[in-house]
Design a protein around this motif. Structure first.
Motif, PDB file in Angstrom:
ATOM      1  N   GLU A  19       0.836  -1.213   0.000  1.00 15.67           N
ATOM      2  CA  GLU A  19       0.000   0.000   0.000  1.00 15.67           C
ATOM      3  C   GLU A  19       0.866   1.257   0.000  1.00 15.67           C
ATOM      4  N   GLU A  20       1.952   1.233   0.771  1.00 12.00           N
ATOM      5  CA  GLU A  20       2.903   2.361   0.763  1.00 12.00           C
ATOM      6  C   GLU A  20       3.458   2.573  -0.632  1.00 12.00           C
ATOM      7  N   ALA A  21       3.884   1.487  -1.262  1.00 11.02           N
ATOM      8  CA  ALA A  21       4.468   1.568  -2.605  1.00 11.02           C
ATOM      9  C   ALA A  21       3.460   2.125  -3.602  1.00 11.02           C
ATOM     10  N   CYS A  22       2.212   1.679  -3.497  1.00 10.68           N
ATOM     11  CA  CYS A  22       1.143   2.168  -4.379  1.00 10.68           C
ATOM     12  C   CYS A  22       0.958   3.680  -4.207  1.00 10.68           C
ATOM     13  N   ILE A 103       7.604  20.295  -2.385  1.00 13.90           N
ATOM     14  CA  ILE A 103       6.289  19.707  -2.159  1.00 13.90           C
ATOM     15  C   ILE A 103       6.183  18.356  -2.870  1.00 13.90           C
ATOM     16  N   LEU A 104       5.243  17.554  -2.412  1.00 14.43           N
ATOM     17  CA  LEU A 104       4.852  16.326  -3.097  1.00 14.43           C
ATOM     18  C   LEU A 104       3.411  16.524  -3.544  1.00 14.43           C
ATOM     19  N   GLN A 105       3.163  16.336  -4.834  1.00 16.75           N
ATOM     20  CA  GLN A 105       1.830  16.563  -5.379  1.00 16.75           C
ATOM     21  C   GLN A 105       1.132  15.234  -5.673  1.00 16.75           C
ATOM     22  N   LEU A 106      -0.148  15.214  -5.376  1.00 18.60           N
ATOM     23  CA  LEU A 106      -0.994  14.054  -5.652  1.00 18.60           C
ATOM     24  C   LEU A 106      -2.135  14.523  -6.550  1.00 18.60           C
ATOM     25  N   GLN A 107      -2.203  13.959  -7.751  1.00 17.55           N
ATOM     26  CA  GLN A 107      -3.236  14.328  -8.718  1.00 17.55           C
ATOM     27  C   GLN A 107      -4.594  13.779  -8.278  1.00 17.55           C
ATOM     28  N   LYS A 108      -5.648  14.489  -8.641  1.00 16.73           N
ATOM     29  CA  LYS A 108      -7.018  14.069  -8.301  1.00 16.73           C
ATOM     30  C   LYS A 108      -7.325  12.683  -8.867  1.00 16.73           C
ATOM     31  N   GLU A 109      -6.931  12.423 -10.115  1.00 14.09           N
ATOM     32  CA  GLU A 109      -7.228  11.111 -10.715  1.00 14.09           C
ATOM     33  C   GLU A 109      -6.479   9.992  -9.975  1.00 14.09           C
ATOM     34  N   ASP A 110      -5.269  10.277  -9.480  1.00 13.96           N
ATOM     35  CA  ASP A 110      -4.520   9.275  -8.708  1.00 13.96           C
ATOM     36  C   ASP A 110      -5.165   9.055  -7.338  1.00 13.96           C
ATOM     37  N   LEU A 111      -5.659  10.130  -6.732  1.00 12.34           N
ATOM     38  CA  LEU A 111      -6.342   9.994  -5.450  1.00 12.34           C
ATOM     39  C   LEU A 111      -7.610   9.152  -5.614  1.00 12.34           C
ATOM     40  N   ASP A 112      -8.365   9.413  -6.663  1.00 15.18           N
ATOM     41  CA  ASP A 112      -9.578   8.621  -6.914  1.00 15.18           C
ATOM     42  C   ASP A 112      -9.240   7.147  -7.103  1.00 15.18           C
ATOM     43  N   ARG A 113      -8.131   6.861  -7.792  1.00 10.66           N
ATOM     44  CA  ARG A 113      -7.690   5.477  -7.983  1.00 10.66           C
ATOM     45  C   ARG A 113      -7.242   4.861  -6.657  1.00 10.66           C
ATOM     46  N   LEU A 114      -6.555   5.664  -5.828  1.00  4.99           N
ATOM     47  CA  LEU A 114      -6.124   5.192  -4.504  1.00  4.99           C
ATOM     48  C   LEU A 114      -7.317   4.784  -3.646  1.00  4.99           C
ATOM     49  N   TYR A 115      -8.401   5.566  -3.720  1.00  3.86           N
ATOM     50  CA  TYR A 115      -9.602   5.239  -2.947  1.00  3.86           C
ATOM     51  C   TYR A 115     -10.093   3.826  -3.265  1.00  3.86           C
ATOM     52  N   ILE A 116      -9.927   3.410  -4.516  1.00  6.61           N
ATOM     53  CA  ILE A 116     -10.375   2.073  -4.936  1.00  6.61           C
ATOM     54  C   ILE A 116      -9.330   1.016  -4.575  1.00  6.61           C
ATOM     55  N   GLU A 117      -8.058   1.301  -4.886  1.00  4.54           N
ATOM     56  CA  GLU A 117      -7.001   0.306  -4.681  1.00  4.54           C
ATOM     57  C   GLU A 117      -6.581   0.167  -3.217  1.00  4.54           C
ATOM     58  N   VAL A 118      -6.625   1.273  -2.483  1.00  7.76           N
ATOM     59  CA  VAL A 118      -6.262   1.254  -1.056  1.00  7.76           C
ATOM     60  C   VAL A 118      -7.360   2.029  -0.313  1.00  7.76           C
ATOM     61  N   PRO A 119      -8.493   1.390  -0.033  1.00  8.27           N
ATOM     62  CA  PRO A 119      -9.646   2.081   0.562  1.00  8.27           C
ATOM     63  C   PRO A 119      -9.342   2.826   1.868  1.00  8.27           C
ATOM     64  N   LYS A 120      -8.262   2.476   2.550  1.00  7.52           N
ATOM     65  CA  LYS A 120      -7.880   3.180   3.785  1.00  7.52           C
ATOM     66  C   LYS A 120      -7.704   4.678   3.536  1.00  7.52           C
ATOM     67  N   PHE A 121      -7.345   5.040   2.302  1.00  8.93           N
ATOM     68  CA  PHE A 121      -7.123   6.458   2.013  1.00  8.93           C
ATOM     69  C   PHE A 121      -8.406   7.274   2.070  1.00  8.93           C
ATOM     70  N   ARG A 126     -10.720  11.770   4.556  1.00  7.30           N
ATOM     71  CA  ARG A 126     -11.911  12.251   5.283  1.00  7.30           C
ATOM     72  C   ARG A 126     -11.471  12.986   6.544  1.00  7.30           C
ATOM     73  N   ILE A 127     -10.513  12.419   7.262  1.00  8.28           N
ATOM     74  CA  ILE A 127     -10.020  13.055   8.489  1.00  8.28           C
ATOM     75  C   ILE A 127      -9.337  14.380   8.162  1.00  8.28           C
ATOM     76  N   ILE A 128      -8.523  14.407   7.111  1.00  6.42           N
ATOM     77  CA  ILE A 128      -7.844  15.646   6.697  1.00  6.42           C
ATOM     78  C   ILE A 128      -8.875  16.732   6.377  1.00  6.42           C
ATOM     79  N   MET A 129      -9.901  16.365   5.618  1.00  3.71           N
ATOM     80  CA  MET A 129     -10.926  17.345   5.219  1.00  3.71           C
ATOM     81  C   MET A 129     -11.791  17.766   6.408  1.00  3.71           C
ATOM     82  N   GLN A 130     -12.103  16.829   7.296  1.00  2.89           N
ATOM     83  CA  GLN A 130     -12.833  17.159   8.530  1.00  2.89           C
ATOM     84  C   GLN A 130     -12.054  18.196   9.342  1.00  2.89           C
TER      85      GLN A 130
END
Length: 196
Positions: A19-22, A103-121, A126-130
């Motif tokens: 998951e870290e590597a992903c 900085i380290l940048q995370l693209q929206k499309e990669d984040l959306d893919r992460l939500y599927i591949e590593v649901p923990k994200f 959610r916690i970050i946005m809260q």
């Protein structure tokens, strides 16, 4: 470099090696010289940014050219124009480096893919946005209920690193006061310390 972001993630979720590597494979490193923008009003907001070093400032520019600082971001903080990032819309904010930054940048499309591949994200973001929502709600309430001097005092206590790394006029902009009024507040604070 990845140690800091992995420690940030580990505050809320636990990842295994795969998951870290992903996650790390999704990140793009960017060096941002002082005064360079990573986002300007009108650009489509496609990244959320993690600050490895340096300081960034998000601000809104009104029609008269007056800047209102919305937030600062120092090492170990996340920053973006959240509404526009989530909805992939034109940015309302400008985000600029106030000093040389990495900085380290995370693209929206990669984040959306992460939500599927590593649901923990989903939990992590959610916690970050809260937390961001809570911080902004408290800031609005303090703006309505506290004096400028009390807001400045709270800012110094809550964000000591930021106070050392940005210009006084940017702090004044964040507090919604003029730089001159902030100078007066700071002068009064110094006088009180000398008296006591």
């Amino acid at each position: 470099m990845h140690d800091l972001i992995l420690k940030n993630i580990a505050k809320h979720i636990t990842l295994d090696e795969a998951e870290e590597a992903c996650f790390l494979a999704c990140l793009k490193e960017k060096q941002v010289p002082k005064k360079e923008f990573i986002l300007q009003e009108g650009q489509i907001c496609r990244e959320i940014n993690f600050v490895v070093s340096g300081t960034l400032r998000a601000f809104y520019l009104d029609k008269t050219g007056k800047e209102s600082t919305i937030m600062f971001a120092v090492a170990d903080w996340w920053v973006t124009d959240m509404f526009c990032f989530v909805n992939e819309q034109a940015a309302m904010l400008n985000i600029e480096a106030t000093e040389d930054s990495c900085i380290l940048q995370l693209q929206k499309e990669d984040l959306d893919r992460l939500y599927i591949e590593v649901p923990k994200f989903e939990r992590f973001f959610r916690i970050i946005m809260q937390n961001a929502y809570i911080r902004e709600q408290l800031r609005v309430i303090q703006g309505l209920s506290l004096s400028a001097e009390e807001r400045y005092h709270n800012f110094l206590i809550k964000y000591p690193k930021v106070a050392q790394q940005v210009k006084q006029k940017q702090i004044a902009s964040y507090l919604g006061i003029t730089p001159e009024f902030l100078s007066m507040i700071r002068g009064n604070k110094i006088k009180k310390k000398k008296i006591s």
